[in-house]
Design an enzyme around this catalytic site. Sequence first.
Site, short mmCIF file in Angstrom:
data_model
loop_
_atom_site.label_atom_id
_atom_site.label_comp_id
_atom_site.label_asym_id
_atom_site.label_seq_id
_atom_site.Cartn_x
_atom_site.Cartn_y
_atom_site.Cartn_z
N GLY A 14 21.39 -46.61 -47.87
CA GLY A 14 21.52 -45.16 -47.77
C GLY A 14 22.90 -44.75 -47.30
O GLY A 14 23.78 -45.59 -47.07
N PHE A 15 23.06 -43.45 -47.13
CA PHE A 15 24.35 -42.90 -46.72
C PHE A 15 24.78 -43.47 -45.36
O PHE A 15 25.81 -44.17 -45.26
CB PHE A 15 24.20 -41.37 -46.69
CG PHE A 15 25.25 -40.62 -45.94
CD1 PHE A 15 26.60 -40.86 -46.18
CD2 PHE A 15 24.89 -39.65 -45.01
CE1 PHE A 15 27.58 -40.14 -45.49
CE2 PHE A 15 25.86 -38.93 -44.33
CZ PHE A 15 27.20 -39.18 -44.56
N ASP A 35 16.29 -52.42 -47.47
CA ASP A 35 16.08 -51.08 -48.04
C ASP A 35 15.02 -51.21 -49.13
O ASP A 35 14.98 -52.22 -49.83
CB ASP A 35 17.40 -50.56 -48.64
CG ASP A 35 17.43 -49.04 -48.69
OD1 ASP A 35 16.57 -48.45 -49.36
OD2 ASP A 35 18.32 -48.44 -48.06
N ASN A 36 14.18 -50.16 -49.28
CA ASN A 36 13.24 -50.20 -50.41
C ASN A 36 13.78 -49.43 -51.61
O ASN A 36 13.13 -49.36 -52.65
CB ASN A 36 11.86 -49.66 -50.00
CG ASN A 36 11.89 -48.19 -49.65
OD1 ASN A 36 12.94 -47.56 -49.67
ND2 ASN A 36 10.74 -47.63 -49.33
N THR A 39 15.28 -43.83 -51.70
CA THR A 39 16.37 -42.84 -51.69
C THR A 39 17.73 -43.52 -51.55
O THR A 39 18.75 -42.86 -51.73
CB THR A 39 16.18 -41.82 -50.55
OG1 THR A 39 16.11 -42.53 -49.31
CG2 THR A 39 14.92 -40.98 -50.74
N SER A 79 14.77 -43.94 -43.70
CA SER A 79 13.96 -42.71 -43.78
C SER A 79 14.57 -41.77 -44.79
O SER A 79 15.78 -41.67 -44.88
CB SER A 79 13.91 -41.98 -42.43
OG SER A 79 13.17 -40.78 -42.56
N ALA A 118 17.04 -44.28 -35.29
CA ALA A 118 17.73 -43.06 -35.72
C ALA A 118 16.79 -41.89 -35.57
O ALA A 118 15.91 -41.66 -36.38
CB ALA A 118 18.15 -43.21 -37.18
N TYR A 149 8.66 -34.97 -41.35
CA TYR A 149 9.86 -35.65 -40.85
C TYR A 149 9.95 -35.47 -39.33
O TYR A 149 10.09 -36.45 -38.59
CB TYR A 149 11.08 -35.05 -41.53
CG TYR A 149 12.41 -35.68 -41.16
CD1 TYR A 149 12.70 -36.99 -41.52
CD2 TYR A 149 13.38 -34.94 -40.49
CE1 TYR A 149 13.93 -37.55 -41.21
CE2 TYR A 149 14.62 -35.49 -40.19
CZ TYR A 149 14.89 -36.80 -40.55
OH TYR A 149 16.11 -37.36 -40.25
N TYR A 163 7.53 -48.85 -25.89
CA TYR A 163 7.90 -50.28 -25.96
C TYR A 163 8.90 -50.63 -24.86
O TYR A 163 8.90 -51.73 -24.33
CB TYR A 163 8.46 -50.63 -27.34
CG TYR A 163 7.40 -51.19 -28.26
CD1 TYR A 163 6.42 -50.37 -28.81
CD2 TYR A 163 7.37 -52.55 -28.59
CE1 TYR A 163 5.44 -50.88 -29.64
CE2 TYR A 163 6.39 -53.07 -29.42
CZ TYR A 163 5.43 -52.24 -29.95
OH TYR A 163 4.46 -52.74 -30.77
#
Length: 330
Positions: A14-15, A35-36, A39, A79, A118, A149, A163
């Site tokens: 991603g970016f 990454d999937n 996007t 995301s 993030a 989101y 955690y």
Amino acid sequence: MVNKKRVLITGAAGFLGSHLCDRFIKEGFHVIAMDNLITGDLRNIEHLFKLPDFEFYHHDVSKFVHVPGELNYILHFASPASPIDYLKIPIQTLKVGSLGTHNLLGLARAKKARIIIASTSEVYGDPTVHPQTEEYYGNVNTIGPRGVYDEAKRFQEAITMAYHTFHGLETRIVRIFNTYGPRMRLNDGRVLPAFIGQALRGEDLTVFGDGSQTRSFCYVDDLVDGIYRLLMSDYVYPVNIGNPSEITIGDFAEEIIKLTGTTQKVIYNPLPKDDPKQRQPDITKAKEILGWQPKVSRAEGLKITYEYFKSLPNEVLYQRDHKSFDSYNK
Ligand code: UDP
């Protein structure tokens, strides 16, 4: 040979993820990118594939994540990140922030790695406090279009802190404000690629609402530096990283018109539901704790970004929908 520190970066194509890969390679890390590609775009990281210290896994982190060998750091940046994307893939947006974060926290625990997640200024929703400090709890509509989101990210912060307190995991939380730069997806619906794409295609610039809503735009290199410093710090609470230089969207459209020299005009479209009226980071914490503040002015950053968008081939400029949406299986 000295063993290099190993870092896992999710959302690597991603970016932001791709710029983080560049930075960690530059800092001498062994980078494991994941990454999937829903996007993300492999073109953002293709220059890294030839390096011995870079490897790529095509994987959806909402499913169990396995990485062989040692890991020192994890950066969870997978995301969707634009309102248009949340509308198209709301369930995946919720899953990557919740199930994906859970999987990566588990992996961090198993590997005894430090993890940074993030988060976003969207945890503040449509803020009633201005500028936004980390102490502000936010004003989010749970069931609105941005809720998938915003609430995923709020859950992400909660499980990350749990955690930390329950398992003693080394965790960091960065709240990212609007960021821009090369490798943004031209058609992701966000305001900067939207305006520059429209100018390049000779279309009118679409301002939503009356353009009086504000945003504060941070250049990607500044953001990456803030993230790097936070990860290396010992501060476990959320830190805002963004550029406090605030502008109305109407004035921003004028800046893009000047920058690109387009002869097109501004047209006004309806304001999307729950669109925040104002947004500006208070970065006192980042300054005090990390010695960080942005260095790149909007004028400089926009120039570099415009050059990048200008260099893209026509098929990308005119591609209306992201390729992976068509081929994606739910
Ligand atoms: N916006 C706009 N025209 C566009 C796209 C976005 O006026 O073509 C506005 C949008 O309504 C919001 C701001 O620009 O007020 C920033 O939108 P973006 O989607 O980039 O990110 P947000 O900060 O809202 O998540």
